[in-house]
Motif scaffolding. Structure first.
Motif, PDB file in Angstrom:
ATOM      1  N   PHE A  58       0.838  -1.204   0.000  1.00 12.81           N
ATOM      2  CA  PHE A  58       0.000   0.000   0.000  1.00 12.81           C
ATOM      3  C   PHE A  58       0.871   1.251   0.000  1.00 12.81           C
ATOM      4  CE2 PHE A  58      -2.813   3.244   1.656  1.00 12.81           C
ATOM      5  CZ  PHE A  58      -4.029   2.947   1.049  1.00 12.81           C
ATOM      6  N   LEU A  59       1.914   1.260   0.844  1.00 14.39           N
ATOM      7  CA  LEU A  59       2.812   2.415   0.891  1.00 14.39           C
ATOM      8  C   LEU A  59       3.481   2.640  -0.467  1.00 14.39           C
ATOM      9  CD1 LEU A  59       4.540   1.909   4.361  1.00 14.39           C
ATOM     10  CD2 LEU A  59       3.165   3.884   3.698  1.00 14.39           C
ATOM     11  N   LYS A  60       3.965   1.580  -1.066  1.00 12.74           N
ATOM     12  CA  LYS A  60       4.664   1.710  -2.349  1.00 12.74           C
ATOM     13  C   LYS A  60       3.738   2.249  -3.436  1.00 12.74           C
ATOM     14  CE  LYS A  60       8.030  -1.961  -1.469  1.00 12.74           C
ATOM     15  NZ  LYS A  60       8.448  -3.349  -1.814  1.00 12.74           N
ATOM     16  N   ALA A  61       2.446   1.968  -3.329  1.00 13.25           N
ATOM     17  CA  ALA A  61       1.488   2.400  -4.349  1.00 13.25           C
ATOM     18  C   ALA A  61       1.100   3.864  -4.220  1.00 13.25           C
ATOM     19  CB  ALA A  61       0.238   1.529  -4.287  1.00 13.25           C
ATOM     20  N   GLN A  62       1.410   4.485  -3.072  1.00 11.50           N
ATOM     21  CA  GLN A  62       1.009   5.873  -2.861  1.00 11.50           C
ATOM     22  C   GLN A  62       2.040   6.821  -3.463  1.00 11.50           C
ATOM     23  OE1 GLN A  62      -2.126   6.113  -1.493  1.00 11.50           O
ATOM     24  NE2 GLN A  62      -1.830   3.884  -1.628  1.00 11.50           N
ATOM     25  N   THR A  63       1.598   7.678  -4.346  1.00 10.20           N
ATOM     26  CA  THR A  63       2.522   8.594  -5.032  1.00 10.20           C
ATOM     27  C   THR A  63       2.409  10.030  -4.532  1.00 10.20           C
ATOM     28  OG1 THR A  63       0.897   8.937  -6.797  1.00 10.20           O
ATOM     29  CG2 THR A  63       2.533   7.184  -7.112  1.00 10.20           C
ATOM     30  N   THR A  64       1.366  10.330  -3.742  1.00 12.20           N
ATOM     31  CA  THR A  64       1.185  11.685  -3.230  1.00 12.20           C
ATOM     32  C   THR A  64       0.960  11.650  -1.723  1.00 12.20           C
ATOM     33  OG1 THR A  64      -1.206  11.651  -3.640  1.00 12.20           O
ATOM     34  CG2 THR A  64       0.202  12.502  -5.397  1.00 12.20           C
ATOM     35  N   ASN A  65       1.241  12.763  -1.082  1.00 10.43           N
ATOM     36  CA  ASN A  65       1.006  12.936   0.358  1.00 10.43           C
ATOM     37  C   ASN A  65       1.651  11.836   1.197  1.00 10.43           C
ATOM     38  OD1 ASN A  65      -0.615  15.287   0.038  1.00 10.43           O
ATOM     39  ND2 ASN A  65      -2.370  13.985  -0.476  1.00 10.43           N
ATOM     40  N   ARG A  66       2.796  11.378   0.770  1.00 11.22           N
ATOM     41  CA  ARG A  66       3.463  10.303   1.496  1.00 11.22           C
ATOM     42  C   ARG A  66       3.970  10.755   2.864  1.00 11.22           C
ATOM     43  NH1 ARG A  66       4.844   5.685  -0.616  1.00 11.22           N
ATOM     44  NH2 ARG A  66       6.664   5.618   0.728  1.00 11.22           N
ATOM     45  N   GLU A  67       4.137  12.041   3.055  1.00  9.58           N
ATOM     46  CA  GLU A  67       4.652  12.545   4.333  1.00  9.58           C
ATOM     47  C   GLU A  67       3.670  12.339   5.474  1.00  9.58           C
ATOM     48  OE1 GLU A  67       2.227  15.729   2.461  1.00  9.58           O
ATOM     49  OE2 GLU A  67       3.852  14.424   1.737  1.00  9.58           O
ATOM     50  N   ARG A  68       2.441  11.962   5.178  1.00  7.76           N
ATOM     51  CA  ARG A  68       1.445  11.751   6.227  1.00  7.76           C
ATOM     52  C   ARG A  68       1.198  10.271   6.523  1.00  7.76           C
ATOM     53  NH1 ARG A  68      -3.850  11.265   3.380  1.00  7.76           N
ATOM     54  NH2 ARG A  68      -4.995  11.943   5.237  1.00  7.76           N
ATOM     55  N   LEU A  69       1.909   9.378   5.871  1.00 10.17           N
ATOM     56  CA  LEU A  69       1.664   7.947   6.006  1.00 10.17           C
ATOM     57  C   LEU A  69       2.690   7.313   6.943  1.00 10.17           C
ATOM     58  CD1 LEU A  69       0.803   7.062   2.307  1.00 10.17           C
ATOM     59  CD2 LEU A  69      -0.725   7.810   4.155  1.00 10.17           C
ATOM     60  N   TRP A  70       2.212   6.838   8.100  1.00  6.97           N
ATOM     61  CA  TRP A  70       3.039   6.257   9.138  1.00  6.97           C
ATOM     62  C   TRP A  70       2.638   4.799   9.367  1.00  6.97           C
ATOM     63  CZ3 TRP A  70       5.358   9.284  13.664  1.00  6.97           C
ATOM     64  CH2 TRP A  70       5.705  10.580  13.267  1.00  6.97           C
ATOM     65  N   ASP A  84       8.701  -6.412  11.095  1.00  8.41           N
ATOM     66  CA  ASP A  84       7.936  -5.236  10.669  1.00  8.41           C
ATOM     67  C   ASP A  84       8.829  -4.261   9.908  1.00  8.41           C
ATOM     68  OD1 ASP A  84       5.717  -6.278  11.997  1.00  8.41           O
ATOM     69  OD2 ASP A  84       5.921  -4.944  13.730  1.00  8.41           O
ATOM     70  N   LEU A  85       9.975  -3.952  10.501  1.00  3.85           N
ATOM     71  CA  LEU A  85      10.887  -2.977   9.897  1.00  3.85           C
ATOM     72  C   LEU A  85      11.418  -3.481   8.553  1.00  3.85           C
ATOM     73  CD1 LEU A  85      12.881  -1.827  13.052  1.00  3.85           C
ATOM     74  CD2 LEU A  85      11.074  -0.566  11.861  1.00  3.85           C
ATOM     75  N   ALA A  86      11.774  -4.752   8.504  1.00  6.20           N
ATOM     76  CA  ALA A  86      12.294  -5.310   7.256  1.00  6.20           C
ATOM     77  C   ALA A  86      11.257  -5.239   6.138  1.00  6.20           C
ATOM     78  CB  ALA A  86      12.731  -6.757   7.474  1.00  6.20           C
ATOM     79  N   ALA A  87       9.981  -5.365   6.504  1.00  4.49           N
ATOM     80  CA  ALA A  87       8.920  -5.334   5.496  1.00  4.49           C
ATOM     81  C   ALA A  87       8.591  -3.920   5.041  1.00  4.49           C
ATOM     82  CB  ALA A  87       7.663  -6.013   6.051  1.00  4.49           C
ATOM     83  N   VAL A  88       8.469  -2.983   5.988  1.00  8.05           N
ATOM     84  CA  VAL A  88       7.922  -1.672   5.634  1.00  8.05           C
ATOM     85  C   VAL A  88       8.970  -0.612   5.316  1.00  8.05           C
ATOM     86  CG1 VAL A  88       5.861  -2.136   7.016  1.00  8.05           C
ATOM     87  CG2 VAL A  88       7.718  -0.760   8.003  1.00  8.05           C
ATOM     88  N   MET A  89      10.183  -0.718   5.838  1.00  8.22           N
ATOM     89  CA  MET A  89      11.156   0.347   5.600  1.00  8.22           C
ATOM     90  C   MET A  89      11.538   0.501   4.124  1.00  8.22           C
ATOM     91  SD  MET A  89      11.551   2.148   8.225  1.00  8.22           S
ATOM     92  CE  MET A  89      13.015   3.091   7.750  1.00  8.22           C
ATOM     93  N   PRO A  90      11.623  -0.567   3.332  1.00 10.00           N
ATOM     94  CA  PRO A  90      11.866  -0.349   1.905  1.00 10.00           C
ATOM     95  C   PRO A  90      10.760   0.440   1.213  1.00 10.00           C
ATOM     96  CG  PRO A  90      12.430  -2.599   2.501  1.00 10.00           C
ATOM     97  CD  PRO A  90      11.723  -2.002   3.686  1.00 10.00           C
ATOM     98  N   ALA A  91       9.567   0.440   1.796  1.00  8.92           N
ATOM     99  CA  ALA A  91       8.456   1.218   1.238  1.00  8.92           C
ATOM    100  C   ALA A  91       8.452   2.660   1.713  1.00  8.92           C
ATOM    101  CB  ALA A  91       7.125   0.551   1.605  1.00  8.92           C
ATOM    102  N   LYS A  92       9.391   3.028   2.570  1.00  7.20           N
ATOM    103  CA  LYS A  92       9.655   4.408   2.985  1.00  7.20           C
ATOM    104  C   LYS A  92       8.461   5.100   3.646  1.00  7.20           C
ATOM    105  CE  LYS A  92      13.166   4.828  -0.599  1.00  7.20           C
ATOM    106  NZ  LYS A  92      13.712   5.617  -1.741  1.00  7.20           N
TER     107      LYS A  92
END
Length: 296
Positions: A58-70, A84-92
């Motif tokens: 889901f994170l990787k698919a978001q192209t706008t307003n990424r600064e609000r996604l935690w 958790d970190l290994a999965a989500v950190m590459p998605a920034k």
């Protein structure tokens, strides 16, 4: 390099369970300042691997307003946190809600982990912000004043449910409907600890998302006390939170009047104004309000 915590400002923080793409989409479409995809309490142990994959995609698919996604990860002392970190950190993700830190050492360990994951992902080192959930364990309560200067921390929040469980309580509410003393203490310590660390204090959830009047009343009381925003569990809570934690035109005008008065009278520490005596604390509060609203 560390994030400058004092510069971060967000009023509404909306949770969405990380195992539901539909609910993540609904939360992202809301007016929440921050959306938190939850991998901890909202997801069963058996569903955590699937939730990690969903959140990362889901994170990787978001192209706008990424600064609000935690993302809320699992506690660092559990077997789930590194996964958790290994999965989500590459998605920034823009930031992480860090539950159950036992002490400053846990927050510093998270910083070390994040630095490694950012380097591996090609993310700017230090760019992933952190909010600490600082009251969920007895030892956490004793460490609330220790977080000043911890890298990445931009906010602190609290909660009473896990603490009640850890203390062996059957409930954390009194007959009057408010929190019992221990949990009011947790709330107060979070507010003071956030001020000591120079970061934003964020109030915990209002559990009944249908109770807009109660939410507005509570949010107004918390804002007066110094809280800068509030957690939310439903999109219906976002507009009331945003409105209540935003200064009104009347407040801004009054603050500007105080600032202008002191600027017109340099060198004077105390000024009579509308039947009251104003001094430096009044000026500092007025300046802070204008800065929060982007007016100074």
């Amino acid at each position: 390099m560390a994030i400058q915590a004092a510069a971060f400002n967000a009023r509404s923080w909306l949770f969405a369970p990380g195992d539901s793409e539909r609910k993540m989409e609904k939360a992202t479409a809301s007016n929440a300042d921050v959306v938190i995809f939850d991998l901890e309490d909202a997801v069963t142990d058996a569903e955590k691997p699937r939730a990690r994959a969903l959140v990362a995609a889901f994170l990787k698919a978001q192209t706008t307003n990424r600064e609000r996604l935690w993302v809320r990860i699992n506690p660092i002392q559990t077997e789930y946190a590194l996964a958790d970190l290994a999965a989500v950190m590459p998605a920034k993700p823009a930031g992480l809600l860090f539950p159950k830190p036992r002490s400053r050492a846990d927050a510093e360990l998270l910083d070390h982990y994040l630095t490694a994951f950012e380097a591996a992902a090609g993310t700017e080192i230090g760019s992933t912000k952190v909010m600490l959930l600082v009251t969920e364990m007895p030892e956490s309560m004793l460490a609330i004043g220790s977080y000043a200067g911890v890298p990445r921390v931009v906010a602190m929040t609290w909660g009473g449910e896990d603490l009640a469980t850890a203390l062996g309580a059957s409930d954390n509410r009194g007959d009057y409907g408010g929190y019992d003393f221990t949990y009011e203490l947790a709330r107060s310590l979070c507010l003071v600890g956030a001020a000591a660390a120079g970061v934003a204090a964020i109030e915990t959830i209002h559990g009944d998302f249908r109770d807009e009047a109660g939410l507005r009343q509570r949010a107004a009381a918390m804002r007066r006390a110094g809280w800068r925003g509030m957690l939310a569990i439903h999109p219906a809570q976002i507009d009331p939170i945003n409105e209540t934690f935003s200064p009104s035109a009347e407040e801004l005008a009054a603050a500007q009047e105080i600032v202008d008065l002191f600027e017109a009278n340099p060198g004077i520490g105390t000024i009579g104004f509308k039947g009251a005596m104003l001094d430096r604390p009044h000026l500092l509060r007025a300046q802070a309000l204008l800065k929060t609203a982007g007016k100074a």
